[in-house]
Enzyme design. Structure first.
Site, mmCIF file in Angstrom:
data_model
loop_
_atom_site.group_PDB
_atom_site.id
_atom_site.type_symbol
_atom_site.label_atom_id
_atom_site.label_comp_id
_atom_site.label_asym_id
_atom_site.label_seq_id
_atom_site.Cartn_x
_atom_site.Cartn_y
_atom_site.Cartn_z
ATOM 1 N N TYR A 96 0.810 -1.216 0.000
ATOM 2 C CA TYR A 96 0.000 0.000 0.000
ATOM 3 C C TYR A 96 0.847 1.271 0.000
ATOM 4 O O TYR A 96 0.323 2.369 -0.188
ATOM 5 C CB TYR A 96 -0.960 0.030 1.199
ATOM 6 C CG TYR A 96 -1.948 -1.125 1.229
ATOM 7 C CD1 TYR A 96 -2.077 -1.995 0.152
ATOM 8 C CD2 TYR A 96 -2.755 -1.345 2.334
ATOM 9 C CE1 TYR A 96 -2.957 -3.047 0.175
ATOM 10 C CE2 TYR A 96 -3.654 -2.405 2.364
ATOM 11 C CZ TYR A 96 -3.745 -3.258 1.284
ATOM 12 O OH TYR A 96 -4.628 -4.309 1.311
ATOM 13 N N LYS A 138 3.914 -15.733 2.708
ATOM 14 C CA LYS A 138 3.807 -16.499 1.461
ATOM 15 C C LYS A 138 5.240 -16.819 1.037
ATOM 16 O O LYS A 138 5.704 -16.449 -0.052
ATOM 17 C CB LYS A 138 3.050 -15.646 0.425
ATOM 18 C CG LYS A 138 2.648 -16.370 -0.834
ATOM 19 C CD LYS A 138 1.534 -17.381 -0.639
ATOM 20 C CE LYS A 138 1.232 -18.114 -1.933
ATOM 21 N NZ LYS A 138 0.403 -19.300 -1.747
ATOM 22 N N ASP A 194 -2.672 -18.569 2.422
ATOM 23 C CA ASP A 194 -3.863 -19.279 1.928
ATOM 24 C C ASP A 194 -4.359 -20.289 2.957
ATOM 25 O O ASP A 194 -5.566 -20.423 3.196
ATOM 26 C CB ASP A 194 -3.605 -19.945 0.566
ATOM 27 C CG ASP A 194 -2.151 -20.343 0.354
ATOM 28 O OD1 ASP A 194 -1.328 -20.114 1.269
ATOM 29 O OD2 ASP A 194 -1.832 -20.899 -0.705
ATOM 30 N N ASP A 208 -4.764 -7.016 6.144
ATOM 31 C CA ASP A 208 -6.000 -6.334 5.762
ATOM 32 C C ASP A 208 -7.078 -7.369 5.446
ATOM 33 O O ASP A 208 -8.212 -7.319 5.963
ATOM 34 C CB ASP A 208 -5.696 -5.475 4.518
ATOM 35 C CG ASP A 208 -6.828 -4.536 4.158
ATOM 36 O OD1 ASP A 208 -7.830 -4.506 4.884
ATOM 37 O OD2 ASP A 208 -6.707 -3.836 3.133
ATOM 38 N N ASP A 217 -10.289 -8.787 8.078
ATOM 39 C CA ASP A 217 -11.695 -8.652 7.690
ATOM 40 C C ASP A 217 -12.390 -10.011 7.705
ATOM 41 O O ASP A 217 -13.542 -10.127 8.123
ATOM 42 C CB ASP A 217 -11.817 -8.031 6.289
ATOM 43 C CG ASP A 217 -12.000 -6.524 6.369
ATOM 44 O OD1 ASP A 217 -11.684 -5.950 7.431
ATOM 45 O OD2 ASP A 217 -12.457 -5.924 5.375
#
Ligand code: NAD
Length: 370
Positions: A141, A191, A223, A247, A251
């Site tokens: 970001y 990852k 994942d 993020d 959520d």
């Protein structure tokens, strides 16, 4: 204790829920003999309308002069078509960067009385108590370049995933410290089978882990973490991860307990000037109707008392009051179930306040009999 709190109501229901949290903080001040001074600042769409900037300098100055910040939420359809530098969310990204709010803490706690509101079966959700620690000021970001490009004559776009070892060490160390005071388990999410940043992240986790021999550590691919949050959320204690993974996972985790309206968050800075906000957005679909759930913001205020002011008893008083009100069957519309008493935002705030102040009456009676 005297403290100055900057309140940034923002847009939509942000205005309604911060008003409620302030009333609850005032009840705490009354009960425990503290003095909280509230200063107000603009952020988001409202700030764009009034000043032309999603985060005016004046707001930042007020924040810097205060002891803690309480934020509502930003955004709404009115500003959706604005050019990208004039979008409400820019105010959020900028305040994080300017105040070095590098760590976002999202506790996900099971409320027994809200078990019905969870999309998971009660036996899978009962007892869930996890804390997601998300890096907030680095990664995709913020990395540069982030732009449209032309490569080999083809239209393209690029974003950059960049972290320094120092940035990683700060957030990972914080996660271990927090785990050390909880159930002593860190799940580090990355990852590393694909990304170079994740390989460095793992190295740093292993290095920091040496200083916390009592904390169990595991590496989970993102994942797999997304899947296990649904299939076995109880296995997690502290989950630490970089900005974008955090993020998305936070959520996902937020729906485990049933409603966005219940979940607080804290963003911590290097300097100790921290920001507290509910995890939900400005909910334009219900804004102005006095039906928003104020509990996430009220619980964020409890985190402020605990983490910024060291007022553990006062923080617990708020948390007990929220639990008490839920146990009495009071609900806002988003968490209502058959047989519950549906309250407006203001009525819910009034019940929480009454519960805080009633407890005082009860404890006075108790001490009179000691
Ligand atoms: P949202 O969280 O605002 O709303 C999602 C759904 O949950 C809506 O149906 C809403 O009514 C409901 N909801 C959310 N909070 C609630 C509460 N306290 N009580 C009762 N119901 C509640 O997410 P969205 O609709 O995707 O986004 C709306 C706006 O908020 C967008 O502009 C978005 O960019 C912004 N947003 C801001 C933040 C923030 O300020 N940190 C976070 C997320 C979204």
């Amino acid at each position: 204790m005297d403290k100055v709190i900057t309140v940034l109501p923002g847009d939509g229901i942000g205005k309604e829920v911060t008003k409620g949290a302030i009333e609850v903080l005032e009840a705490i001040a009354e009960r425990y003999g503290h003095s909280f001074q509230f200063e107000y600042g603009l952020i988001g769409g409202t700030a764009i309308d009034e000043t032309g900037s999603p985060l005016p300098d004046e707001t930042l100055e007020k924040c810097r002069k205060s002891d803690a910040i309480l934020l509502g939420s930003v955004g709404g359809p009115k500003w959706d078509k604005n050019p990208s530098h004039l979008r409400p969310e820019v105010g959020l990204l900028k305040i994080r960067k300017e105040l070095n709010l590098y760590a976002n803490l999202r506790p996900i706690t099971f409320f027994k009385s809200l078990a019905e509101a969870s999309p998971l079966k009660p036996e899978n959700i009962e007892g869930v108590d996890l804390l997601i620690v998300r890096e907030l000021t680095g990664g995709l970001y913020f990395g540069k370049p982030s732009e449209r490009q032309t490569r080999d004559g083809k239209e393209a776009a690029v974003d950059t995933l960049f972290y320094t070892r120092e940035e990683m060490t700060k957030i990972i160390r914080l996660a271990f410290e927090l785990a050390n005071n909880r159930r002593k388990k860190v799940s580090s999410v990355d990852k590393a089978n694909v990304l170079e940043t994740s390989k460095l992240w793992r190295e740093v986790v292993e290095e920091v882990a040496q200083d916390f021999p009592e904390v169990e550590v595991e590496h989970v691919l993102v994942d797999n973490a997304a899947m296990q949050l649904i299939t076995n959320p109880r296995r997690f204690d502290v989950v630490v991860t970089e900005n974008m993974f955090g993020d998305i996972l936070s959520d996902e985790a937020s729906v485990l307990t049933g409603s966005l309206g219940m979940l607080p968050s804290a963003s911590l800075s290097y300097t100790g000037l921290n920001l507290y906000e509910p995890i939900h957005g400005s909910a334009p679909d219900i804004a102005g109707q006095n039906i928003a759930n104020p509990l996430a913001t009220i619980l964020s205020a409890a985190s402020m008392l605990r983490l910024s002011f060291g007022l553990e008893e006062e923080a617990q008083a708020i948390e007990h009051a929220v639990n008490n009100v839920l146990d009495l069957g009071y609900r806002t519309k988003d968490i209502s179930a058959t047989g519950s008493k549906v309250l407006t935002t203001d009525e819910m705030v009034a019940e929480v306040k009454a519960s805080i102040l009633d407890r005082e009456a009860i404890s006075n009676i108790m001490s009179a009999y000691k």
